[in-house]
Design a protein around this motif. Sequence first.
Motif, PDB file in Angstrom:
ATOM      1  N   ARG A  19      -5.631   1.435  -0.415  1.00 41.53           N
ATOM      2  CA  ARG A  19      -5.071   1.344  -1.761  1.00 41.53           C
ATOM      3  C   ARG A  19      -3.712   2.015  -1.764  1.00 41.53           C
ATOM      4  O   ARG A  19      -3.594   3.196  -1.441  1.00 41.53           O
ATOM      5  N   LEU A  20      -2.710   1.244  -2.128  1.00 43.60           N
ATOM      6  CA  LEU A  20      -1.357   1.761  -2.261  1.00 43.60           C
ATOM      7  C   LEU A  20      -1.112   2.155  -3.714  1.00 43.60           C
ATOM      8  O   LEU A  20      -1.599   1.503  -4.635  1.00 43.60           O
ATOM      9  N   SER A  21      -0.322   3.209  -3.875  1.00 43.71           N
ATOM     10  CA  SER A  21       0.074   3.659  -5.207  1.00 43.71           C
ATOM     11  C   SER A  21       1.584   3.744  -5.282  1.00 43.71           C
ATOM     12  O   SER A  21       2.245   4.023  -4.277  1.00 43.71           O
ATOM     13  N   CYS A  22       2.109   3.552  -6.467  1.00 48.61           N
ATOM     14  CA  CYS A  22       3.550   3.653  -6.695  1.00 48.61           C
ATOM     15  C   CYS A  22       3.749   4.318  -8.046  1.00 48.61           C
ATOM     16  O   CYS A  22       3.414   3.744  -9.078  1.00 48.61           O
ATOM     17  N   ASN A  76       2.307   5.569 -15.576  1.00 50.30           N
ATOM     18  CA  ASN A  76       3.503   4.975 -14.978  1.00 50.30           C
ATOM     19  C   ASN A  76       3.304   4.696 -13.493  1.00 50.30           C
ATOM     20  O   ASN A  76       4.193   4.970 -12.668  1.00 50.30           O
ATOM     21  N   THR A  77       2.145   4.158 -13.191  1.00 50.31           N
ATOM     22  CA  THR A  77       1.776   3.937 -11.797  1.00 50.31           C
ATOM     23  C   THR A  77       1.240   2.523 -11.616  1.00 50.31           C
ATOM     24  O   THR A  77       0.513   2.020 -12.478  1.00 50.31           O
ATOM     25  N   VAL A  78       1.608   1.913 -10.506  1.00 51.73           N
ATOM     26  CA  VAL A  78       1.074   0.609 -10.136  1.00 51.73           C
ATOM     27  C   VAL A  78       0.340   0.765  -8.812  1.00 51.73           C
ATOM     28  O   VAL A  78       0.729   1.573  -7.975  1.00 51.73           O
ATOM     29  N   TYR A  79      -0.736   0.008  -8.666  1.00 51.83           N
ATOM     30  CA  TYR A  79      -1.580   0.100  -7.484  1.00 51.83           C
ATOM     31  C   TYR A  79      -1.688  -1.256  -6.802  1.00 51.83           C
ATOM     32  O   TYR A  79      -1.542  -2.305  -7.438  1.00 51.83           O
ATOM     33  N   LEU A  80      -1.970  -1.216  -5.509  1.00 53.79           N
ATOM     34  CA  LEU A  80      -2.311  -2.429  -4.780  1.00 53.79           C
ATOM     35  C   LEU A  80      -3.562  -2.126  -3.962  1.00 53.79           C
ATOM     36  O   LEU A  80      -3.509  -1.385  -2.976  1.00 53.79           O
ATOM     37  N   GLN A  81      -4.679  -2.665  -4.410  1.00 48.58           N
ATOM     38  CA  GLN A  81      -5.926  -2.531  -3.680  1.00 48.58           C
ATOM     39  C   GLN A  81      -6.010  -3.665  -2.671  1.00 48.58           C
ATOM     40  O   GLN A  81      -5.931  -4.839  -3.049  1.00 48.58           O
ATOM     41  N   MET A  82      -6.151  -3.320  -1.410  1.00 48.43           N
ATOM     42  CA  MET A  82      -6.178  -4.311  -0.337  1.00 48.43           C
ATOM     43  C   MET A  82      -7.519  -4.219   0.382  1.00 48.43           C
ATOM     44  O   MET A  82      -7.879  -3.138   0.874  1.00 48.43           O
ATOM     45  N   VAL A  83      -8.231  -5.316   0.428  1.00 48.45           N
ATOM     46  CA  VAL A  83      -9.506  -5.370   1.144  1.00 48.45           C
ATOM     47  C   VAL A  83      -9.446  -6.506   2.156  1.00 48.45           C
ATOM     48  O   VAL A  83      -8.556  -7.354   2.107  1.00 48.45           O
ATOM     49  N   SER A  84     -10.422  -6.513   3.050  1.00 50.88           N
ATOM     50  CA  SER A  84     -10.482  -7.551   4.095  1.00 50.88           C
ATOM     51  C   SER A  84      -9.141  -7.680   4.798  1.00 50.88           C
ATOM     52  O   SER A  84      -8.631  -8.796   4.994  1.00 50.88           O
ATOM     53  N   LEU A  85      -8.572  -6.570   5.160  1.00 56.95           N
ATOM     54  CA  LEU A  85      -7.241  -6.583   5.765  1.00 56.95           C
ATOM     55  C   LEU A  85      -7.253  -7.282   7.121  1.00 56.95           C
ATOM     56  O   LEU A  85      -8.226  -7.208   7.876  1.00 56.95           O
TER      57      LEU A  85
END
Length: 118
Positions: A19-22, A76-85
């Motif tokens: 999971r990426l956070s910004c 003020n945060t956006v996330y990118l949840q990445m699965v099955s990479l």
Amino acid sequence: QVQLVESGGGLVQAGGSLRLSCAASGRIFRINDMSWYCQAPGKQRELVATITPGGTTTYADSVKGRFTISRDNAKNTVYLQMVSLKPEDTAVYYCNARSWGPPIYDYWGQGTQVTVSS
């Protein structure tokens, strides 16, 4: 100005998750859409996913069903949840914030490395 700071990248095996956070700071009232881009070695930067202030999302075909972009406007945060990479997901991932306009400005984070081993 808007400052963006990404976190959450790393090394993961194929099939794993990250999971990426910004986090955005500065003149955040100017922010409209937020997006994640990726850039693999020797390739151009590509759009991965976008989310509007209201929560509407769009995805690149290559990540549909595997990645989920979300946004917490209170933080003020956006996330990118990445699965099955997959190994082909290996890239530097950049957070982008686009301002309301005109004029429209694009703000970028410093990038976070995601490496998927086979």
